[in-house]
Design a protein around this motif. Structure first.
Motif, mmCIF file in Angstrom:
data_model
loop_
_atom_site.group_PDB
_atom_site.id
_atom_site.type_symbol
_atom_site.label_atom_id
_atom_site.label_comp_id
_atom_site.label_asym_id
_atom_site.label_seq_id
_atom_site.Cartn_x
_atom_site.Cartn_y
_atom_site.Cartn_z
ATOM 1 N N UNK A 64 0.749 -1.237 -0.033
ATOM 2 C CA UNK A 64 -0.341 0.356 0.701
ATOM 3 C C UNK A 64 0.825 1.398 -0.023
ATOM 4 N N UNK A 65 -0.033 2.549 -0.777
ATOM 5 C CA UNK A 65 0.921 3.713 -0.549
ATOM 6 C C UNK A 65 -0.034 5.252 -0.125
ATOM 7 N N UNK A 66 1.178 5.758 0.080
ATOM 8 C CA UNK A 66 0.871 6.438 0.789
ATOM 9 C C UNK A 66 0.956 8.103 0.088
ATOM 10 N N UNK A 67 2.694 7.655 -0.210
ATOM 11 C CA UNK A 67 2.805 8.773 -1.553
ATOM 12 C C UNK A 67 3.478 7.945 -2.673
ATOM 13 N N UNK A 68 3.694 8.652 -3.788
ATOM 14 C CA UNK A 68 3.944 8.168 -4.783
ATOM 15 C C UNK A 68 5.545 9.375 -5.321
ATOM 16 N N UNK A 69 6.246 8.089 -5.622
ATOM 17 C CA UNK A 69 7.503 9.030 -6.283
ATOM 18 C C UNK A 69 7.036 9.800 -7.639
ATOM 19 N N UNK A 70 7.672 11.066 -7.567
ATOM 20 C CA UNK A 70 7.817 11.548 -8.982
ATOM 21 C C UNK A 70 8.659 12.409 -9.492
ATOM 22 N N UNK A 71 9.319 12.813 -11.193
ATOM 23 C CA UNK A 71 9.950 13.777 -11.025
ATOM 24 C C UNK A 71 9.426 15.269 -11.672
ATOM 25 N N UNK A 78 7.854 6.764 -10.312
ATOM 26 C CA UNK A 78 8.557 5.741 -9.729
ATOM 27 C C UNK A 78 7.969 5.170 -9.355
ATOM 28 N N UNK A 79 7.595 3.982 -9.587
ATOM 29 C CA UNK A 79 6.159 2.680 -9.212
ATOM 30 C C UNK A 79 7.630 2.263 -8.234
ATOM 31 N N UNK A 80 9.211 2.051 -8.476
ATOM 32 C CA UNK A 80 9.331 0.645 -7.184
ATOM 33 C C UNK A 80 9.608 1.595 -6.378
ATOM 34 N N UNK A 81 9.910 2.944 -5.770
ATOM 35 C CA UNK A 81 9.764 3.506 -4.893
ATOM 36 C C UNK A 81 9.134 3.312 -3.303
ATOM 37 N N UNK A 82 9.947 2.580 -2.970
ATOM 38 C CA UNK A 82 9.501 2.315 -1.686
ATOM 39 C C UNK A 82 9.133 3.094 -0.127
ATOM 40 N N UNK A 83 9.700 4.587 -0.108
ATOM 41 C CA UNK A 83 9.571 5.226 0.694
ATOM 42 C C UNK A 83 8.409 5.152 1.761
ATOM 43 N N UNK A 84 7.822 5.290 0.827
ATOM 44 C CA UNK A 84 6.116 5.834 1.465
ATOM 45 C C UNK A 84 4.993 4.811 1.577
ATOM 46 N N UNK A 85 5.846 3.466 1.289
ATOM 47 C CA UNK A 85 4.891 2.216 0.388
ATOM 48 C C UNK A 85 4.615 1.410 2.169
ATOM 49 N N UNK A 86 4.312 0.499 2.207
ATOM 50 C CA UNK A 86 3.607 -0.454 3.639
ATOM 51 C C UNK A 86 3.478 -1.852 2.938
ATOM 52 N N UNK A 87 4.712 -3.017 2.516
ATOM 53 C CA UNK A 87 3.839 -4.328 2.576
ATOM 54 C C UNK A 87 3.525 -5.129 3.925
#
Length: 133
Positions: A64-71, A78-87
């Protein structure tokens, strides 16, 4: 006005103030490599799901993602950045020839993955993804 702290900021793509600003979360602002994220409204509706079954064994894997990395320059994510994700969960998937097994403990954003083969839409072991920007 920049405060030097991580948080939500208004940024203009390519510095073009004639366009509406982007509301982005700036992370590690004072570091050598700050990053930008889009804050998502609800992590429970922004998830990737991989159930065990078929050639996959283990437990249901959900990211689950609360924030999504963007340029902010190219507006690509960047769909594989898990900084603000929980698994939670883990799946071991065997390849068709049995010579390789893939161990997964997290899934990229917007990824529906399964190993159910051609089970059809009625199979209980179908991968799912939910996106709510």
């Amino acid at each position: 006005e920049p405060s030097g702290a991580d948080g939500e900021y208004r940024l203009w793509a390519h510095g073009d103030r004639s366009q509406p600003p982007l509301e982005l979360f700036c992370h590690n602002v004072l570091s050598a490599r700050p990053t930008e994220f889009v804050s998502l409204r609800n992590p429970s509706t922004n998830l990737s799901y991989f159930p065990p079954g078929g050639a996959a064994r283990g437990t249901v894997l959900v990211s689950s993602f609360s924030k999504l990395r963007i340029c902010p320059w190219s507006l690509t994510v960047k769909t594989d950045d898990f900084t603000f994700a929980t698994s939670a969960g883990e799946v071991l998937q065997s390849y068709w020839n049995g010579r390789r097994t893939l161990q997964l403990s997290e899934l990229p954003f917007a990824t529906a993955r399964d190993a159910a083969g051609h089970g059809g839409a009625t199979s209980p072991n179908r991968g799912q993804a939910q996106i709510d920007l």
